[in-house]
Design a protein around this motif. Structure first.
Motif, PDB file in Angstrom:
ATOM      1  N   LYS A 107      -7.954  -9.333 105.107  1.00 39.70           N
ATOM      2  CA  LYS A 107      -8.299  -8.236 106.015  1.00 39.70           C
ATOM      3  C   LYS A 107      -9.133  -7.173 105.297  1.00 39.70           C
ATOM      4  O   LYS A 107     -10.087  -6.622 105.864  1.00 39.70           O
ATOM      5  CB  LYS A 107      -7.018  -7.619 106.597  1.00 39.70           C
ATOM      6  N   THR A 117     -12.743  -9.622 113.428  1.00 38.80           N
ATOM      7  CA  THR A 117     -11.415 -10.241 113.304  1.00 38.80           C
ATOM      8  C   THR A 117     -10.438  -9.400 114.114  1.00 38.80           C
ATOM      9  O   THR A 117     -10.815  -8.358 114.664  1.00 38.80           O
ATOM     10  CB  THR A 117     -11.002 -10.328 111.809  1.00 38.80           C
ATOM     11  N   TYR A 120      -5.523  -4.822 112.916  1.00 41.87           N
ATOM     12  CA  TYR A 120      -4.298  -5.097 112.144  1.00 41.87           C
ATOM     13  C   TYR A 120      -3.741  -3.856 111.479  1.00 41.87           C
ATOM     14  O   TYR A 120      -4.401  -2.811 111.407  1.00 41.87           O
ATOM     15  CB  TYR A 120      -4.597  -6.138 111.062  1.00 41.87           C
ATOM     16  N   GLU A 184      -0.935  -8.227 113.596  1.00 39.46           N
ATOM     17  CA  GLU A 184      -2.276  -8.340 114.162  1.00 39.46           C
ATOM     18  C   GLU A 184      -2.273  -8.282 115.670  1.00 39.46           C
ATOM     19  O   GLU A 184      -1.343  -8.758 116.323  1.00 39.46           O
ATOM     20  CB  GLU A 184      -2.879  -9.705 113.793  1.00 39.46           C
ATOM     21  N   GLU A 185      -3.363  -7.816 116.175  1.00 35.99           N
ATOM     22  CA  GLU A 185      -3.677  -7.919 117.597  1.00 35.99           C
ATOM     23  C   GLU A 185      -3.682  -9.397 117.993  1.00 35.99           C
ATOM     24  O   GLU A 185      -4.148 -10.253 117.242  1.00 35.99           O
ATOM     25  CB  GLU A 185      -5.086  -7.320 117.762  1.00 35.99           C
TER      26      GLU A 185
END
Ligand code: AMP
Ligand code: GLY
Length: 420
Positions: A107, A117, A120, A184-185
């Protein structure tokens, strides 16, 4: 050249099969290998994660080139030790392998690279993680930071599942891997994988593939290491592939080089694709298993030249020659997998299978005992075929599967359904 491949799965059998066909290969050793690999290469009883033993073995056997298959030796720094001892090696350094070994690190790199991405947050404290989950709501994804043999990701469709995942991870279910979590989403879309060779500065895409993670037909049941794959993956169109290179891969390679940890090896780019836009789900620092089997089936002997060019830092001088073909692999697994399964069951009929550039049965968890092939693992065989169309490849693969006489094994009957 004398070549050493580290690993023992279907991925390593496929790599060995491709390498073996290349005229540059004089001697091929796979450590530790399996029963299928033993038919085409020497197998050596060596632990791929034991750096000292691997380096000593490479010296004793005048190895010219080492190809590292799985992530564990890479994360343990075996590539660093081999290179320090002067051995040409395919695979990233320990620092670069953090792209798979630490979700939080990936990340950070995405932030630096501006790579699309999931949103998060990172936590090393359970209560703070739970508070965050409560404010975000479900669905939400909870990931153990470290390597967890594919089990460290919980896609939670409700709050309780997410909160329980936090308890499990901080409670030690994932060992050291769960001392930190990434939350995370939840992303929607279709998943596909892109495989890109990187030599530190240049990158060469070598194919797209789609895995089938769930154990059962129709993508049902628990997650596995992968029950089948095919290549190419039509969802990863030329346009999406270009966006993936421009927005994700090149900026990542640059970010890794800029921090003094250039990435050398194959970058397995796991994508979620929605509305014409790819987003990164994860990186792996090695070939996928079983995705490697379909890539090798399509690339054949040239795969070796490409891996060598990667390790020698001359990817800008080579290209991959693609036939306009399709490949598919069907995993045969021991009854019970991915839960407890019986070991040591006898597999018959393998001698009757076609074995050529269109049909191959790659072995994963097999061994030879008293002249018979026995199953020693969860995923056992990767029945792989190539054809002008996916349908043709699939018909060939399932025709082979039917000739495997193994009452203790099972397989999915719908590999490739998304593309067909
Ligand atoms: P990973 O080990 O990160 O690839 O995660 C394993 C699987 O979990 C992926 O292949 C996806 O199916 C799913 N997954 C991981 N992250 C997400 C996310 N942010 N949103 C939706 N699904 C995810
Ligand atoms: N087949 C998924 C993986 O190799 O990670």
């Amino acid at each position: 050249m004398n070549i050493l491949i580290l690993g023992s799965g279907g991925r390593e059998h496929a790599l060995a099969w491709a390498v073996k066909q290349n005229p540059k290969c004089d001697r091929l050793i796979v450590a530790p290998g399996n029963a299928g690999i033993a038919a085409i290469a020497e197998c050596a009883d060596l632990n791929p994660e034991d750096s000292t033993a691997v380096v000593a073995f490479a010296s004793d056997n005048a190895i010219d080139f080492v190809i590292i298959g799985p992530e564990a030796p890479l994360a343990a720094g075996v590539a660093d030790d081999l290179r320090a001892a002067g051995f040409l090696t395919f695979g990233p350094s320990k620092e670069a392998a953090r792209l798979e070994a630490s979700k939080g690190f990936t990340k950070e790199i995405c932030d630096i690279a501006g790579a699309p991405t999931a949103g998060y947050a990172r936590f090393d404290d359970a209560e703070a993680a739970k508070d965050y989950i409560r404010t975000q709501g479900a669905p939400i994804v909870v990931k153990a930071d470290g390597l967890a043999a594919g089990k460290g990701v919980i896609v939670a469709m409700d709050l309780d599942t997410a909160l329980n995942a936090i308890d499990d991870m901080f409670g030690g279910s994932f060992g050291g891997a769960g001392a930190e979590v990434v939350i995370e989403e939840f992303m929607t879309g279709e998943e596909a994988s892109y495989f890109v060779l990187c030599d530190g500065t240049s990158a060469l895409p070598i194919g797209t593939a789609q895995d089938h993670k769930r154990v059962g037909d129709g993508d049902t049941g628990p997650n596995t290491g992968g029950m089948g794959a095919y290549s190419p993956a039509p969802v990863l169109t030329d346009d999406i592939a270009q966006k993936t290179m421009d927005q994700i891969v090149y900026p990542t390679i640059k970010a890794m080089a800029d921090r003094g940890t250039p990435y050398q090896g194959v970058l397995y780019v796991g994508l979620m694709i929605e509305n014409g836009q790819p987003r990164l789900v994860e990186y792996n620092v090695r070939f996928g298993d079983p995705e490697c089997q379909v890539l090798m089936m399509r690339l054949g002997a040239q795969a070796f030249d490409l891996l060598l060019a990667t390790a020698e830092g001359r990817l800008d001088q080579v290209k991959a020659n693609w036939a306009n073909d399709h490949a598919i692999t069907v995993v045969m697994a021991s009854n019970g997998y991915p839960n407890a399964y019986e070991k040591g069951t006898v597999i018959k009929g393998l001698d009757s299978l076609a074995d050529d550039s269109f049909n191959m049965c790659f072995h994963a968890g097999t061994a030879e005992k008293d002249g018979q092939i026995i199953a020693t693992g969860g995923r056992v065989l990767n029945v792989t075929a190539r054809g002008d169309t996916l349908q043709e490849a699939r018909d060939r693969a399932y025709a082979m599967v039917k000739n495997v006489d193994w009452p203790n094994g099972f397989y999915r009957t719908d590999i490739g359904w998304r593309a067909l």
